[in-house]
Write a protein that holds these residues in place. Sequence first.
Motif, PDB file in Angstrom:
ATOM      1  N   GLU A 120      53.506  -1.293 -59.216  1.00  0.00           N
ATOM      2  CA  GLU A 120      55.389  -0.819 -58.708  1.00  0.00           C
ATOM      3  C   GLU A 120      55.730   0.398 -58.678  1.00  0.00           C
ATOM      4  O   GLU A 120      56.428   0.393 -59.395  1.00  0.00           O
ATOM      5  N   SER A 121      55.251   0.504 -57.570  1.00  0.00           N
ATOM      6  CA  SER A 121      55.774   2.177 -56.843  1.00  0.00           C
ATOM      7  C   SER A 121      55.733   3.112 -58.558  1.00  0.00           C
ATOM      8  O   SER A 121      56.609   3.600 -58.496  1.00  0.00           O
ATOM      9  N   PRO A 122      54.105   3.490 -58.651  1.00  0.00           N
ATOM     10  CA  PRO A 122      54.389   4.556 -59.555  1.00  0.00           C
ATOM     11  C   PRO A 122      55.119   5.753 -59.179  1.00  0.00           C
ATOM     12  O   PRO A 122      55.307   6.805 -60.510  1.00  0.00           O
ATOM     13  N   TYR A 123      55.198   5.915 -57.823  1.00  0.00           N
ATOM     14  CA  TYR A 123      55.486   7.463 -57.635  1.00  0.00           C
ATOM     15  C   TYR A 123      56.693   8.284 -57.808  1.00  0.00           C
ATOM     16  O   TYR A 123      57.408   9.042 -57.917  1.00  0.00           O
ATOM     17  N   LEU A 124      57.922   6.465 -57.789  1.00  0.00           N
ATOM     18  CA  LEU A 124      59.255   6.943 -58.499  1.00  0.00           C
ATOM     19  C   LEU A 124      59.556   7.571 -60.303  1.00  0.00           C
ATOM     20  O   LEU A 124      60.552   8.262 -60.144  1.00  0.00           O
ATOM     21  N   GLY A 125      58.532   7.532 -60.670  1.00  0.00           N
ATOM     22  CA  GLY A 125      58.449   8.830 -62.124  1.00  0.00           C
ATOM     23  C   GLY A 125      58.227   9.586 -61.714  1.00  0.00           C
ATOM     24  O   GLY A 125      57.937  10.845 -63.028  1.00  0.00           O
ATOM     25  N   TRP A 126      57.435  10.320 -60.198  1.00  0.00           N
ATOM     26  CA  TRP A 126      56.675  11.721 -59.991  1.00  0.00           C
ATOM     27  C   TRP A 126      57.766  12.920 -60.521  1.00  0.00           C
ATOM     28  O   TRP A 126      59.110  12.489 -60.070  1.00  0.00           O
ATOM     29  N   ASP A 127      57.305  13.913 -61.107  1.00  0.00           N
ATOM     30  CA  ASP A 127      57.819  15.247 -60.704  1.00  0.00           C
ATOM     31  C   ASP A 127      57.662  15.226 -58.847  1.00  0.00           C
ATOM     32  O   ASP A 127      56.754  16.226 -59.194  1.00  0.00           O
ATOM     33  N   PHE A 128      58.934  15.986 -58.552  1.00  0.00           N
ATOM     34  CA  PHE A 128      58.527  16.030 -57.401  1.00  0.00           C
ATOM     35  C   PHE A 128      58.907  17.645 -56.949  1.00  0.00           C
ATOM     36  O   PHE A 128      58.808  17.952 -55.715  1.00  0.00           O
ATOM     37  N   SER A 129      59.348  18.292 -57.873  1.00  0.00           N
ATOM     38  CA  SER A 129      59.272  19.639 -57.931  1.00  0.00           C
ATOM     39  C   SER A 129      58.283  20.408 -57.444  1.00  0.00           C
ATOM     40  O   SER A 129      58.027  21.855 -56.636  1.00  0.00           O
ATOM     41  N   ASP A 130      56.828  19.931 -57.400  1.00  0.00           N
ATOM     42  CA  ASP A 130      56.103  20.100 -57.439  1.00  0.00           C
ATOM     43  C   ASP A 130      55.534  20.040 -55.537  1.00  0.00           C
ATOM     44  O   ASP A 130      55.683  18.588 -55.195  1.00  0.00           O
ATOM     45  N   PRO A 131      55.236  21.036 -54.905  1.00  0.00           N
ATOM     46  CA  PRO A 131      55.006  19.955 -53.600  1.00  0.00           C
ATOM     47  C   PRO A 131      54.246  19.798 -53.268  1.00  0.00           C
ATOM     48  O   PRO A 131      54.026  18.113 -52.134  1.00  0.00           O
ATOM     49  N   GLU A 132      52.822  19.142 -53.834  1.00  0.00           N
ATOM     50  CA  GLU A 132      52.023  18.827 -53.926  1.00  0.00           C
ATOM     51  C   GLU A 132      51.907  17.386 -54.207  1.00  0.00           C
ATOM     52  O   GLU A 132      51.410  16.259 -53.271  1.00  0.00           O
ATOM     53  N   THR A 133      52.645  17.053 -54.851  1.00  0.00           N
ATOM     54  CA  THR A 133      53.257  15.814 -55.439  1.00  0.00           C
ATOM     55  C   THR A 133      54.105  14.936 -55.156  1.00  0.00           C
ATOM     56  O   THR A 133      54.261  14.241 -54.389  1.00  0.00           O
ATOM     57  N   ALA A 134      55.219  15.530 -54.126  1.00  0.00           N
ATOM     58  CA  ALA A 134      56.511  15.544 -53.539  1.00  0.00           C
ATOM     59  C   ALA A 134      55.560  15.020 -51.968  1.00  0.00           C
ATOM     60  O   ALA A 134      56.230  13.890 -51.702  1.00  0.00           O
ATOM     61  N   VAL A 135      54.843  15.837 -51.549  1.00  0.00           N
ATOM     62  CA  VAL A 135      53.984  15.419 -50.766  1.00  0.00           C
ATOM     63  C   VAL A 135      52.526  13.987 -50.461  1.00  0.00           C
ATOM     64  O   VAL A 135      53.366  12.872 -50.032  1.00  0.00           O
ATOM     65  N   MET A 136      52.831  13.604 -51.791  1.00  0.00           N
ATOM     66  CA  MET A 136      52.216  12.635 -51.730  1.00  0.00           C
ATOM     67  C   MET A 136      53.202  11.693 -52.615  1.00  0.00           C
ATOM     68  O   MET A 136      52.420   9.799 -51.483  1.00  0.00           O
TER      69      MET A 136
END
Length: 170
Positions: A120-136
Amino acid sequence: MLSENIKVIRKSKGLSQQELAIKLNVVRQTVSKWENGSSVPDSEMLLSLSETLETPVSTLLGETVVETAAEDLKAISEKLEVINLQLARKKVMQRKALHGLFLILCVSIVVIFVVLTVLESPYLGWDFSDPETAVMGTAFHAFEWLFSRVAPIILIGAVIGFLVTRKKDK
């Protein structure tokens, strides 16, 4: 000898006197005279005759050509039959391999779809302030977006391919 060789080689090539004459740009009677031994072709015509009959000039002039025996034809037909069987087996193996690839493609698409649905699109709840997380997260979203648009088309094609390559009952 030349007359006999011309006749035997012409017949072995499946040509009539008329057909050979047309290929050599002469009249049929000329070919007939060569085969009867009442005349011989000149050197240029002998070369043309050699090329047309796909036979060396030395064969035309020298050795006596023996007509293909029935046993030789039988041996050739047996070899051709073996080759045809080998080609048929190869074709069946290729069809089976292609059939298997279509099946694997269908199953893979369904499995990936199920996994994406369960996640269910888990990336929607991620913190995108970290560049690596944003890229992933962006890469995961791009894959999901592209997959959801392309997978149905590929799945339809794979199902059609699977059905077309299945073994047909005779």
